[in-house]
Design a protein around this motif. Structure first.
Motif, PDB file in Angstrom:
ATOM      1  N   SER A 187       0.579  -1.185  -0.045  1.00 52.86           N
ATOM      2  CA  SER A 187       0.006   0.296  -0.454  1.00 52.86           C
ATOM      3  C   SER A 187       0.982   0.931   0.097  1.00 52.86           C
ATOM      4  N   GLN A 188       2.193   0.958   0.039  1.00 49.42           N
ATOM      5  CA  GLN A 188       2.613   2.225   0.153  1.00 49.42           C
ATOM      6  C   GLN A 188       3.318   2.629  -1.181  1.00 49.42           C
ATOM      7  N   LEU A 189       3.440   1.834  -1.925  1.00 49.07           N
ATOM      8  CA  LEU A 189       4.046   2.188  -3.399  1.00 49.07           C
ATOM      9  C   LEU A 189       3.534   3.449  -4.370  1.00 49.07           C
ATOM     10  N   VAL A 190       2.183   3.512  -4.415  1.00 53.02           N
ATOM     11  CA  VAL A 190       1.383   4.068  -5.492  1.00 53.02           C
ATOM     12  C   VAL A 190       0.068   4.789  -4.943  1.00 53.02           C
ATOM     13  N   ASP A 191       0.230   5.587  -5.346  1.00 50.81           N
ATOM     14  CA  ASP A 191      -0.718   6.546  -4.441  1.00 50.81           C
ATOM     15  C   ASP A 191      -2.171   6.750  -5.624  1.00 50.81           C
ATOM     16  N   CYS A 192      -3.147   6.598  -5.259  1.00 57.37           N
ATOM     17  CA  CYS A 192      -5.333   7.126  -6.396  1.00 57.37           C
ATOM     18  C   CYS A 192      -4.330   7.028  -7.176  1.00 57.37           C
ATOM     19  N   ASN A 193      -3.663   8.509  -7.998  1.00 59.16           N
ATOM     20  CA  ASN A 193      -3.660   8.364  -8.447  1.00 59.16           C
ATOM     21  C   ASN A 193      -2.324   8.355  -9.334  1.00 59.16           C
ATOM     22  N   GLY A 194      -2.236   7.414  -9.639  1.00 53.43           N
ATOM     23  CA  GLY A 194      -0.597   7.060 -10.588  1.00 53.43           C
ATOM     24  C   GLY A 194       0.564   7.038  -9.823  1.00 53.43           C
ATOM     25  N   LYS A 195       0.838   8.167  -8.627  1.00 51.19           N
ATOM     26  CA  LYS A 195       1.772   8.500  -8.648  1.00 51.19           C
ATOM     27  C   LYS A 195       2.630   7.520  -7.477  1.00 51.19           C
ATOM     28  N   ILE A 196       4.071   7.253  -8.277  1.00 49.16           N
ATOM     29  CA  ILE A 196       4.516   6.291  -7.420  1.00 49.16           C
ATOM     30  C   ILE A 196       5.338   7.405  -6.701  1.00 49.16           C
ATOM     31  N   LEU A 197       4.995   5.977  -5.234  1.00 48.56           N
ATOM     32  CA  LEU A 197       5.297   7.284  -4.019  1.00 48.56           C
ATOM     33  C   LEU A 197       7.255   6.695  -2.971  1.00 48.56           C
ATOM     34  N   ILE A 198       7.947   5.956  -4.253  1.00 43.92           N
ATOM     35  CA  ILE A 198       9.280   6.107  -3.798  1.00 43.92           C
ATOM     36  C   ILE A 198      10.269   6.796  -4.394  1.00 43.92           C
ATOM     37  N   PRO A 199      10.601   7.599  -3.299  1.00 49.84           N
ATOM     38  CA  PRO A 199      11.398   8.718  -3.450  1.00 49.84           C
ATOM     39  C   PRO A 199      12.295   9.431  -3.857  1.00 49.84           C
ATOM     40  N   GLY A 200      12.879   9.759  -5.262  1.00 50.05           N
ATOM     41  CA  GLY A 200      13.549   9.771  -5.915  1.00 50.05           C
ATOM     42  C   GLY A 200      13.589   8.675  -7.242  1.00 50.05           C
ATOM     43  N   ILE A 201      12.619   7.820  -7.983  1.00 52.72           N
ATOM     44  CA  ILE A 201      11.707   7.419  -8.549  1.00 52.72           C
ATOM     45  C   ILE A 201      11.424   8.275  -9.839  1.00 52.72           C
ATOM     46  N   TYR A 202      11.658   9.138  -9.897  1.00 50.24           N
ATOM     47  CA  TYR A 202      11.518  10.322 -10.988  1.00 50.24           C
ATOM     48  C   TYR A 202      12.211  11.256 -12.214  1.00 50.24           C
ATOM     49  N   ASP A 203      13.480  10.884 -10.858  1.00 51.02           N
ATOM     50  CA  ASP A 203      14.316  11.976 -10.789  1.00 51.02           C
ATOM     51  C   ASP A 203      15.384  11.924 -12.354  1.00 51.02           C
ATOM     52  N   ASP A 204      14.536  10.394 -12.850  1.00 53.56           N
ATOM     53  CA  ASP A 204      16.335  10.570 -13.874  1.00 53.56           C
ATOM     54  C   ASP A 204      14.938  10.402 -14.850  1.00 53.56           C
ATOM     55  N   VAL A 205      13.735  10.282 -15.720  1.00 52.14           N
ATOM     56  CA  VAL A 205      12.814  10.872 -16.764  1.00 52.14           C
ATOM     57  C   VAL A 205      13.220  12.633 -17.287  1.00 52.14           C
ATOM     58  N   GLU A 206      13.407  11.243 -18.413  1.00 49.35           N
ATOM     59  CA  GLU A 206      13.131  12.589 -19.566  1.00 49.35           C
ATOM     60  C   GLU A 206      12.770  13.631 -19.070  1.00 49.35           C
ATOM     61  N   PRO A 207      12.788  14.647 -19.087  1.00 46.14           N
ATOM     62  CA  PRO A 207      12.488  15.678 -19.071  1.00 46.14           C
ATOM     63  C   PRO A 207      11.503  16.478 -20.628  1.00 46.14           C
ATOM     64  N   ILE A 208      10.604  16.947 -20.615  1.00 48.16           N
ATOM     65  CA  ILE A 208       9.504  16.839 -21.956  1.00 48.16           C
ATOM     66  C   ILE A 208      10.695  17.752 -22.378  1.00 48.16           C
ATOM     67  N   THR A 209      10.401  17.539 -24.020  1.00 49.43           N
ATOM     68  CA  THR A 209      11.211  18.588 -24.671  1.00 49.43           C
ATOM     69  C   THR A 209      10.655  19.867 -25.188  1.00 49.43           C
ATOM     70  N   PRO A 210      10.824  20.494 -25.524  1.00 52.60           N
ATOM     71  CA  PRO A 210      10.088  22.174 -26.157  1.00 52.60           C
ATOM     72  C   PRO A 210       9.138  21.679 -26.975  1.00 52.60           C
ATOM     73  N   ASN A 211       9.153  21.098 -27.833  1.00 58.22           N
ATOM     74  CA  ASN A 211       8.350  20.458 -29.328  1.00 58.22           C
ATOM     75  C   ASN A 211       7.881  19.097 -28.228  1.00 58.22           C
ATOM     76  N   GLU A 212       7.846  18.874 -27.641  1.00 60.97           N
ATOM     77  CA  GLU A 212       7.785  17.406 -27.396  1.00 60.97           C
ATOM     78  C   GLU A 212       6.424  17.469 -27.578  1.00 60.97           C
ATOM     79  N   ASN A 213       5.288  18.095 -27.315  1.00 61.73           N
ATOM     80  CA  ASN A 213       3.706  18.166 -26.924  1.00 61.73           C
ATOM     81  C   ASN A 213       3.875  18.062 -28.649  1.00 61.73           C
ATOM     82  N   GLU A 214       4.492  19.127 -29.189  1.00 60.46           N
ATOM     83  CA  GLU A 214       3.562  18.760 -30.582  1.00 60.46           C
ATOM     84  C   GLU A 214       3.527  17.537 -31.735  1.00 60.46           C
ATOM     85  N   ILE A 215       4.828  17.161 -30.998  1.00 61.09           N
ATOM     86  CA  ILE A 215       4.842  15.774 -31.883  1.00 61.09           C
ATOM     87  C   ILE A 215       3.290  14.370 -31.107  1.00 61.09           C
ATOM     88  N   TYR A 216       3.054  15.005 -29.908  1.00 60.16           N
ATOM     89  CA  TYR A 216       2.154  14.208 -29.633  1.00 60.16           C
ATOM     90  C   TYR A 216       0.813  14.565 -30.506  1.00 60.16           C
TER      91      TYR A 216
END
Lengths: 478, 478
Positions: B251-280
């Motif tokens: 129950s300590q792993l993820v919250d109701c909104n899908g956010k992972i509760l483990i500290p540092g887990i998101y640190d190395d996720v590639e940031p959204i690049t400036p024109n990335e949303n356009e691609i999507y």
């Protein structure tokens, strides 16, 4: 205390017939009356027939009651084994009347399960009779036969009337029994006491009488997030997952120290009475041996005898059992289960009400789910509720049993309770309104539902004496 | 853009041979090459042999590589089907060289699973070819054969060299493949690009090319509280129960909104690049249809196209999968399980490192267990780790595929990613060091691992044209 002359004679007779008793038990054990297996249903009925024959030779007038059909999971139906009712011939309304309950069916058993002997061939080793049903519950029923036969053979009429209710579906939920008892409610009109010989001592040396059992409220929490199981790679990250919701809800039920977190759940638990701890203090119970037998790697929740016994018997507890619908096999699978069902139960105690427990639990889970905020479908409900059983251990029925045990073992039995739930105790209490006595004959290490079930020769023979004495002591009640 | 003359001829040839292609696919589908079932192992090998015969008639020089034995759960061993390697005859070092990967084994299928047609009999209904493997992955492999044959039949030599790696264990973890590829590393020395035709479009109308997949880190949390399963009535209330501990940790792993509760887990996720949303923004994706297809009763975690796609493809997520060792059947059982194993996994993305994720998760669970305070035995570890796959979609290999699709469909393909993990993508990337293209031919509703798998006639025929065009466009790369 000197032994009444009649008991001297009865005990001497019992001591002279050990081999015969063993032969009778061997016959009973050889009948594979496994109620859980439809293929053994004929053997269950054969066990009823065999017992009827034995009781009739002892002067018990028998009747088999058809209790209808069982619905199987594949939607087919199967006839239930009859219930065997018996009444001693020449029923005398001036005598006390005791109803004896026992069951003739057994748990499944195969040599390949890890038995050291053939489970359906009674085998004597080191003073123990090994075989399925030896202790649960064929041995105790034959001990009743031994006691009755002893009276006959010393030329004395039974000093009380006996009635029997013997079923062969106990290990499968006593299907059909309660309905039949209710329909025959007037059969109990001339009854004084009930005696159930179907539990075990707390330990292996000290005889016990039990006057209480916990109830059981079994709950399901169902959460649904999709119409089909989903691949966690393809869909993970965009949906509220049902298992996340369920694990959260299940985590809100009990803390690390076993405390139930549902507000109000302890409100109706009977307070500890002033002299209650003394009762527990007197009970023979080895804390270290108990701890060792569980194989728990760390500490138990409590480390004193009184606390351990009270928390097994007279305080409620909550256990999580598992989850249906999630991945449960070995190995790994990357699934988001569409629907999951969490199972947990609360063992209830006097004076908790099943209805109130249900409401407290369901309201609490509904509130917690609201706070959690998931949009998934969630439903929490009680799938089964059985009340706790509690009886007055100072009742004349219990005192008769206490005296009976003193005659045989020369010591006071421990007056105990049990933590599990035996619905027949309540059936008899409710249908008859009479005092229900739990008079176990076997030891805690008899392995009732395990491999290598046994009854000690001592418990089998001395148990027969206890029942003969109990018959005598009931007859002495004014 | 006018179509090059050669493609006009190739397309006309393909359009004139529909029936022949369907017959070939029917032959392939009729071979029950189910890699999960040992009893069908001969059929897997027969599928390899059948394909070798077909490729050889198209001028491909084939070689079967023995990749050794599989260990089965019962400790017996079973020969793995050979891997089929192929190289076009008259290999010309001046031409570009593409390695084609596909798999010839299929998922299990039975008519009784809920198929509307016999799964191993290719059946045409409403413009769709139904049959196990029609889309995953026999159809795409036959589309390659169709493309090569078209070149032969219009009298034109293939303008590039083709190499094939075809296996028959993909649905069972591609056993033995990576080891074999590594041992034949030099086979890739003269290779320019890799093309994998084994995933699907994002939807059912818009052609796609995929350049990324998430990785997978699979974890187990094992908790043990006793040496045997215990009866919750007899023992509930006095021991720290393993399942209580496990549910708390899970129950300590993820919250109701899908956010992972483990500290540092998101640190190395590639940031959204400036024109990335356009691609999507450009990608064809119907949010409502997607939601409806899942059958989720409430809201999804996100309600915009960009957020949904990014959270399926380029952000990590954590899914709980289930618990081994607890009660999982229907009905009720009052057990305190002695040992329970919780399973969960994290889908990882660039630039998360598998090693760092493992350390973050294990340290976090160890810390949470310490805070919880249970004396039970607990162990958390990563049982499987696969890195995310990411490729440069602006590479000439991708541009060739983009042009090929435009020739056939007269529109730009969507450049997509995927959320799941296909280990062969990494095998090829790592062993060859070459650009790996995921060029799917089928639709998202093809039902690759479900009942009623199918490939649309349009996707099968136009897919053959796409591959013929891709061969041409690769030959045009300078």
């Amino acid at each position: 205390m000197s032994l009444p002359e009649i008991l001297n004679k009865l005990f001497a007779h019992i001591d002279g017939n050990h081999n015969k008793y063993i032969e009778t038990l061997a016959e009973a054990v050889s009948i594979k009356s496994i109620s859980a297996h439809p293929k053994h249903r004929d053997e269950c009925q054969r066990m009823i027939d065999w017992t009827q024959y034995k009781l009739e030779t002892l002067g018990i007038v028998c009747e088999q009651v058809n209790i209808g059909m069982q619905s199987l999971p594949d939607n087919s139906t199967l006839k239930l084994p009859n219930v065997l009712l018996g009444v001693t011939k020449n029923f005398d309304p001036k005598k006390k009347t005791v109803v004896v309950y026992g069951h003739l069916d057994v748990q499944p058993a195969e040599y390949s399960d890890g038995w050291e002997t053939e489970p359906f061939k009674l085998t004597l080793r080191d003073g123990k009779l090994y075989g399925r049903g030896a202790s649960d519950d064929k041995g105790p029923i034959i001990a009743w036969m031994n006691a009755i036969e002893a009276y006959h053979n010393i030329g004395t009429e039974l000093p009380i009337n006996l009635k029997f209710v013997l079923e062969a579906m106990e290990e499968s939920g006593s299907l059909g029994l309660n309905k039949m008892l209710i329909s025959r409610k007037d059969w109990f009109d001339d009854v004084d006491y009930i005696c159930i010989t179907d539990t075990a001592w707390l330990g292996n040396e000290q005889p016990c009488i039990s006057h209480g059992l916990r109830g059981l409220s079994y709950f399901r929490i169902e959460v649904e997030c999709a119409s089909k199981d989903l691949h966690s790679g393809v869909f993970g990250g965009v949906i509220h997952e049902a298992l996340t919701d369920l694990i959260h809800l299940m985590s809100q039920l009990v803390d690390c120290n076993g405390k139930i977190l549902i507000p109000g759940i302890y409100d109706d638990v009977e307070p500890i009475t002033p002299n209650e701890n003394e009762i527990y203090e007197k009970i023979t119970f080895d804390v270290d041996a108990f701890h060792k037998s569980l194989g728990t790697p760390g500490k138990l929740l409590y480390d004193t005898k009184i606390a351990l016994l009270q928390h097994r018997w007279r305080f409620p507890c909550l256990s999580l059992h598992g989850i249906e619908g999630a991945f449960h096999e070995s190995g790994q699978k990357t699934v988001i289960p569409k629907k999951v069902i969490g199972k947990f139960s609360i063992r209830t105690v006097p004076n908790q009400s099943t209805e109130k427990i249900e409401k407290l639990v369901v309201d609490y889970i509904n509130q917690k789910f609201k706070e959690w905020g998931s949009p998934n479908k969630m439903k929490c409900f009680m799938s089964h509720g059985a009340k706790p059983f509690n009886e007055n251990p100072f009742h004349e029925n219990y005192l008769a049993a206490t005296k009976a045990i003193k005659h045989v073992y020369n010591l006071e039995p421990d007056i105990i309770r049990g933590g599990s739930t035996v619905p027949v105790t309540l059936y008899f209490q409710e249908v008859s309104g009479r005092n229900v006595l739990l008079l176990p004959l076997g030891c805690s290490d008899d392995g009732a539902h395990s491999q290598n079930e046994k009854i000690n020769l001592r418990n089998f023979f001395d148990g027969s004496k206890v029942l003969a004495s109990y018959i005598y002591e009931v007859s002495q009640i004014e």
